[in-house]
Design an enzyme around this catalytic site. Structure first.
Site, short mmCIF file in Angstrom:
data_model
loop_
_atom_site.label_atom_id
_atom_site.label_comp_id
_atom_site.label_asym_id
_atom_site.label_seq_id
_atom_site.Cartn_x
_atom_site.Cartn_y
_atom_site.Cartn_z
N LYS A 153 0.84 -1.20 0.00
CA LYS A 153 0.00 0.00 0.00
C LYS A 153 0.87 1.25 0.00
O LYS A 153 2.00 1.21 0.47
CB LYS A 153 -0.88 0.02 1.27
CG LYS A 153 -2.00 -0.99 1.29
CD LYS A 153 -2.81 -0.87 2.56
CE LYS A 153 -3.94 -1.88 2.62
NZ LYS A 153 -4.97 -1.69 1.59
N ARG A 160 -10.30 -11.57 1.76
CA ARG A 160 -11.14 -12.63 1.17
C ARG A 160 -10.42 -13.97 1.19
O ARG A 160 -11.06 -15.02 1.29
CB ARG A 160 -11.57 -12.20 -0.25
CG ARG A 160 -10.45 -12.04 -1.22
CD ARG A 160 -10.84 -11.21 -2.44
NE ARG A 160 -10.91 -9.79 -2.14
CZ ARG A 160 -11.26 -8.85 -3.03
NH1 ARG A 160 -11.56 -9.18 -4.28
NH2 ARG A 160 -11.30 -7.59 -2.68
N1 BES Z 1 -8.17 -3.83 4.33
C1 BES Z 1 -8.33 -3.37 3.01
C2 BES Z 1 -9.64 -2.60 2.78
C3 BES Z 1 -9.77 -1.30 3.53
C4 BES Z 1 -9.47 -0.11 2.91
C5 BES Z 1 -10.26 -1.27 4.82
C6 BES Z 1 -9.61 1.08 3.59
C7 BES Z 1 -10.40 -0.08 5.48
C8 BES Z 1 -10.09 1.10 4.87
C9 BES Z 1 -8.33 -4.56 2.05
O1 BES Z 1 -7.54 -5.62 2.42
C10 BES Z 1 -7.80 -4.08 0.74
O2 BES Z 1 -6.65 -3.72 0.70
N2 BES Z 1 -8.66 -4.05 -0.27
C11 BES Z 1 -8.28 -3.60 -1.56
C12 BES Z 1 -8.79 -4.61 -2.56
C13 BES Z 1 -8.26 -4.41 -3.93
C14 BES Z 1 -6.78 -4.71 -3.98
C15 BES Z 1 -9.02 -5.31 -4.87
C16 BES Z 1 -8.94 -2.25 -1.78
O3 BES Z 1 -10.06 -2.04 -1.33
O4 BES Z 1 -8.30 -1.39 -2.37
MN MN Z 2 -5.54 -5.42 1.78
#
Ligand code: BES
Ligand code: MN
Ligand code: ZN
Length: 499
Positions: free
Chosen positions: A275, A349
């Site tokens: 990230k 997931r």
């Molecule tokens: N934990 C994150 C989602 C999240 C984002 C929770 C902001 C709380 C605040 C999750 O694991 C994630 O990184 N999701 C990605 C999925 C994508 C790579 C398909 C996302 O939402 O960007």
């Molecule tokens: Mn994630």
């Protein structure tokens, strides 16, 4: 802070709180005080813009003619609108004004409100519930907090003609607050303190409430074939865990349980699909789904709910390292289905895939509800007002939405369908773990659905709800414990044996 219920009496020290209805309509106690103060209270109201609207407050310091240190007027809004949630908000708003004001004791004086649907004991119990919910603090790491910033309040007394009944009505709510605080604590803790092992240890404290707790380590999960969950944790120095909590208290001990499943990513760096740095610290609360499941189990056990319930949480840390999972890797889940990991940041997931499969396989539950901070896309869709609800079962979805409405943890349902499911087709495996930007929360749910084995299932995407950036009436900013009260209410209203 201690909470007590007592028959009405006018205190001669400390803070006093009374309600005022919209249109500056003083409750009976407010009128009594006003008389004693020689009309000083109504003059203070006239001199201000306080109208008694919901959430408004007016603090009167050292009112002449009264021995109390301060009188806080809190707007109740219209009497007919004073329901359980409004009563909780009233209590929370009051508490926030007096918690650090200097007094050790405060009295909230309640009167019979003409036209409300709440009974007097329910009103009092909910006012106390809201006050306690708002009193939460996570300041253990603040070593230099000034005295005036620390709580002064030690005891809050709610006075009502029906004090004994109020105390009885409050008892289960008190247990729910304990559970909410447990969840807020683990969600607030940084990831160097709460990691899979220490979060599992927290879950083990539920044994004190009579919950059976099992903790599975990597060796056991490997044996079960949980390649999907284990792939996420493999880049971390911390061992992944799966925690199983069981509360068995229905009349029939062998009745199929209700099942709650939580995403417990104790830190989500994104892994190799790392990230951006800005805001990454928020990913300490990527275990809020697991935190809510642990809290919900604590609430059910704490108030001795007449239900069989299972809670399963998958605990992992998603880190990049020389041993981390790579984009393009293919993993084999416990279900036997293979997954191409396109993006290591779509890890929740992958954790839930094995946790859901394990739960239905072992417990044959009535239904499964999973809670997860799963997608940023749900925040784009719903903001911070509703959690996302996606379900394979309409009755379960309706019940969840109703329970959420009743406790003020609202859900909004999104669709599922074959067309969305097609978005996660892979060229090399049974599926891939991302479906593109369009409908990102829904394709994530389609992925989960493939691991439910057609057991009635609902998925709550709580990414927008787990953490609050502003204080609300019953929750200071920070971890909200969204889901704890909702799941408790779902059970109470629809799945508990009647006493
Ligand atoms: N934990 C994150 C989602 C999240 C984002 C929770 C902001 C709380 C605040 C999750 O694991 C994630 O990184 N999701 C990605 C999925 C994508 C790579 C398909 C996302 O939402 O960007
Ligand atoms: Mn994630
Ligand atoms: Zn995540």
């Amino acid at each position: 802070m201690k909470i007590a219920f007592a028959k009405p009496s006018l205190p001669n020290s400390g803070a006093m709180i009374v309600g005022v209805l919209e249109g500056k309509v003083m409750t009976a106690t407010a009128q009594t005080l006003d008389t004693q103060a020689g009309g000083g209270i109504s003059r203070a109201i006239s001199a201000s813009r306080f109208e008694g609207k919901k959430g408004q407050t007016l603090m009167i310091l050292a009112p002449a003619g009264l021995e109390i240190s301060r009188l806080l007027l809190v707007g109740l809004g219209k009497a007919k609108d004073v329901d359980a949630q409004a009563a909780q908000a009233f209590g929370g708003t009051a508490l926030a004004q007096v918690q650090t004001a200097g007094d050790a004791e405060a009295v909230i004086a309640l009167d019979i409100l003409p036209g409300t649907t709440l009974s007097p004991p329910e009103l009092a119990a909910n006012v106390a519930f809201g006050a306690r919910l708002r009193s939460y603090r996570f300041d253990k790491y603040m070593t230099k907090q000034k005295k005036e910033d620390k709580p002064s309040l030690k005891k809050l007394t709610v006075t009502t003609e029906s004090a004994a009944e109020a105390k009885t009505a409050f008892a289960p709510l008190d247990k729910i607050v304990d559970a909410v605080f447990l969840t807020r604590d683990v969600v607030s803790e940084p990831a160097n303190i709460i990691h899979p092992e220490s979060l599992a240890a927290k879950a083990e404290t539920l044994r004190d409430l009579g919950v059976e707790v099992e903790v599975l380590g990597e060796k056991q999960m490997k044996k079960l074939g949980m390649g999907s969950l284990l792939g996420v944790g493999q880049g971390s120095d911390r061992e992944s865990k799966l925690v199983v909590m069981r509360w068995t208290n229905a009349a029939k001990k062998d009745e199929a349980p209700v099942a709650f499943v939580g995403k417990g990513v104790t830190f989500d760096s994104g892994g190799i699909s790392i990230k951006p740095g800005a805001g990454m610290e928020e990913m300490k609360w990527d275990m809020a789904g697991a935190g809510a499941v642990i809290g919900a189990m604590a609430a059910l056990a704490g108030r001795k709910a007449k239900v069989n319930a299972v809670g399963v949480v998958g605990l992992v840390e998603n880190m990049p390292s020389g041993n981390a999972q790579r984009p393009g890797d293919v993993v084999i889940s416990m279900s036997g289905q293979t997954i191409e990991v396109i993006n290591t940041d779509a890890e929740g997931r992958l954790v839930l895939a094995d946790a859901l499969w394990y739960t239905q396989d072992r417990f044959k539950p009535k239904f499964m509800v999973d809670l997860a901070t799963l997608t940023g896309a749900i925040i784009i869709a719903l903001g911070h007002e509703y959690g996302g609800l996606m379900a394979s079962d309409d009755k379960l979805a309706d019940r969840l939405a109703a329970a959420g409405k009743a406790v003020g943890e609202q859900l909004w349902r999104l669709p599922l369908g074959e067309a969305y499911d097609k978005q996660i087709k892979s060229d090399i495996a049974d599926m891939k773990n991302v479906g593109g930007r369009e409908g990102g929360s829904i394709t994530a749910a389609q992925f989960l659905k493939r691991f439910t084995n057609d057991v009635a299932w609902a998925h709550l995407d709580i990414a927008g709800m787990a953490w609050g950036k502003k204080d609300t009436a019953t929750c200071p900013k920070g971890a909200t414990a969204f889901g704890v009260r909702l799941l408790d209410r779902l059970v109470a209203d629809f799945y508990e044996d009647k006493k």
